[in-house]
Every structure is written in C-alpha cells, then in structure tokens.
Design a protein around this motif. Structure first.
Motif, PDB file in Angstrom:
ATOM      1  N   THR A   8       0.781  -1.187  -0.033  1.00  0.00           N
ATOM      2  CA  THR A   8       0.001   0.035   0.074  1.00  0.00           C
ATOM      3  C   THR A   8       0.791   1.254  -0.079  1.00  0.00           C
ATOM      4  N   LYS A   9       0.832   1.822  -0.997  1.00  0.00           N
ATOM      5  CA  LYS A   9       1.641   3.249  -0.890  1.00  0.00           C
ATOM      6  C   LYS A   9       0.330   4.067  -1.511  1.00  0.00           C
ATOM      7  N   ASN A  10       0.606   5.669  -1.260  1.00  0.00           N
ATOM      8  CA  ASN A  10      -0.339   6.502  -1.606  1.00  0.00           C
ATOM      9  C   ASN A  10      -0.570   6.523  -3.200  1.00  0.00           C
ATOM     10  N   ASP A  38     -11.396   3.129   5.983  1.00  0.00           N
ATOM     11  CA  ASP A  38     -10.998   3.206   7.452  1.00  0.00           C
ATOM     12  C   ASP A  38      -9.823   4.207   7.546  1.00  0.00           C
ATOM     13  N   ASN A  39      -9.266   4.407   8.467  1.00  0.00           N
ATOM     14  CA  ASN A  39      -8.459   5.552   8.741  1.00  0.00           C
ATOM     15  C   ASN A  39      -6.838   5.114   8.060  1.00  0.00           C
ATOM     16  N   LEU A  40      -6.658   4.299   7.295  1.00  0.00           N
ATOM     17  CA  LEU A  40      -5.329   3.942   6.886  1.00  0.00           C
ATOM     18  C   LEU A  40      -4.836   5.002   6.123  1.00  0.00           C
ATOM     19  N   TRP A  41      -3.666   5.370   6.472  1.00  0.00           N
ATOM     20  CA  TRP A  41      -2.868   6.458   6.042  1.00  0.00           C
ATOM     21  C   TRP A  41      -3.081   6.952   4.650  1.00  0.00           C
ATOM     22  N   ALA A  42      -3.112   5.727   3.711  1.00  0.00           N
ATOM     23  CA  ALA A  42      -2.972   5.986   2.366  1.00  0.00           C
ATOM     24  C   ALA A  42      -4.586   6.397   1.991  1.00  0.00           C
ATOM     25  N   HIS A  43      -5.772   5.888   2.657  1.00  0.00           N
ATOM     26  CA  HIS A  43      -7.036   6.309   2.511  1.00  0.00           C
ATOM     27  C   HIS A  43      -7.429   7.920   2.691  1.00  0.00           C
ATOM     28  N   LYS A  44      -6.456   8.579   3.587  1.00  0.00           N
ATOM     29  CA  LYS A  44      -6.658   9.810   3.665  1.00  0.00           C
ATOM     30  C   LYS A  44      -5.583  10.756   3.388  1.00  0.00           C
ATOM     31  N   SER A  45      -4.850  10.304   2.605  1.00  0.00           N
ATOM     32  CA  SER A  45      -3.738  11.138   1.997  1.00  0.00           C
ATOM     33  C   SER A  45      -3.996  12.284   1.299  1.00  0.00           C
ATOM     34  N   SER A  65     -10.947   6.242  14.285  1.00  0.00           N
ATOM     35  CA  SER A  65     -10.019   5.196  14.644  1.00  0.00           C
ATOM     36  C   SER A  65     -10.615   4.213  15.818  1.00  0.00           C
ATOM     37  N   ASN A  66     -10.036   2.991  15.781  1.00  0.00           N
ATOM     38  CA  ASN A  66     -10.076   1.911  16.795  1.00  0.00           C
ATOM     39  C   ASN A  66     -11.599   1.726  16.962  1.00  0.00           C
ATOM     40  N   THR A  67     -12.417   1.706  15.681  1.00  0.00           N
ATOM     41  CA  THR A  67     -13.896   1.116  15.712  1.00  0.00           C
ATOM     42  C   THR A  67     -14.234   0.145  14.777  1.00  0.00           C
ATOM     43  N   PRO A  68     -13.690  -1.086  15.013  1.00  0.00           N
ATOM     44  CA  PRO A  68     -13.773  -2.228  14.084  1.00  0.00           C
ATOM     45  C   PRO A  68     -15.223  -2.575  13.877  1.00  0.00           C
ATOM     46  N   GLN A  69     -16.126  -2.380  14.752  1.00  0.00           N
ATOM     47  CA  GLN A  69     -17.540  -2.537  14.363  1.00  0.00           C
ATOM     48  C   GLN A  69     -18.282  -1.757  13.120  1.00  0.00           C
ATOM     49  N   PHE A  70     -17.171  -0.955  12.801  1.00  0.00           N
ATOM     50  CA  PHE A  70     -17.911  -0.166  11.492  1.00  0.00           C
ATOM     51  C   PHE A  70     -17.103  -0.656  10.392  1.00  0.00           C
ATOM     52  N   SER A  71     -16.457  -1.768  10.451  1.00  0.00           N
ATOM     53  CA  SER A  71     -15.822  -2.373   9.339  1.00  0.00           C
ATOM     54  C   SER A  71     -16.096  -3.846   9.413  1.00  0.00           C
ATOM     55  N   PRO A  72     -17.089  -4.282   8.588  1.00  0.00           N
ATOM     56  CA  PRO A  72     -17.544  -5.511   8.776  1.00  0.00           C
ATOM     57  C   PRO A  72     -16.570  -6.815   8.256  1.00  0.00           C
ATOM     58  N   ILE A  73     -15.642  -6.416   7.605  1.00  0.00           N
ATOM     59  CA  ILE A  73     -14.387  -7.362   7.324  1.00  0.00           C
ATOM     60  C   ILE A  73     -13.813  -7.591   8.642  1.00  0.00           C
ATOM     61  N   GLU A  74     -13.853  -6.776   9.511  1.00  0.00           N
ATOM     62  CA  GLU A  74     -12.874  -7.108  10.893  1.00  0.00           C
ATOM     63  C   GLU A  74     -13.760  -8.173  11.639  1.00  0.00           C
ATOM     64  N   ASN A  75     -15.329  -8.388  11.376  1.00  0.00           N
ATOM     65  CA  ASN A  75     -15.734  -9.611  12.041  1.00  0.00           C
ATOM     66  C   ASN A  75     -15.202 -10.832  11.171  1.00  0.00           C
TER      67      ASN A  75
END
Length: 82
Positions: A8-10, A38-45, A65-75
C-alpha cells in the motif's frame, strides 16, 4: 480487476481509487457516490483528498479510529482467528 501488487502506497491507492470511482460512476451516472474507508494513512492522503475535492459527485467518509464494529471485514478476521 482492482488488485495491485507492491504493498500500500499513496500513489498505488490513488490509482486504485480512480479506477474504482470511474467504474462506479459508469454504473451509477446520476448518483452521488459516498466511499466509506477506514483511517489507513493511504485512504486519507492528500492525493485522495485533493482528487475527491474536485469531484462534486464523490464524497469520502472516514470511520473513526479504533472502531472495528464499523468495518464488517473485521468480523471475518476475528472469525478466522478463532
């Protein structure tokens, strides 16, 4: 179709995001599109923010940040670990 090698690069994520948004624009030409990332640095570059800034029909929503409940893939990841 949207798989890239090299990590992952910008710049890599911008290329992916441009292709994805173009495909979505073609599929939904009259719709306002909201991308939830999510808040991956590349997503908000600055590259992504600047790209979206000039696209009036595109919006970006970053999950807190730190809200895996908003990301279904985390489940899924939790399930796979168990």
């Amino acid at each position: 179709e949207f798989i890239y090698g090299g990590g992952t690069k910008n710049e890599t994520f911008l290329k992916f995001f441009k292709e994805l948004s173009k495909a979505m624009e073609e599929k939904y030409p009259d719709k306002k599109l909201v991308f939830i990332l999510d808040n991956l640095w590349a997503h908000k570059s600055s590259l992504i923010i600047d790209y979206i800034k000039f696209k009036k029909h595109l919006s970006l929503l970053l999950t807190p940040s730190n809200t895996p409940q908003f990301s279904p893939i985390e489940n899924l990841f939790g399930y796979l670990k168990r």
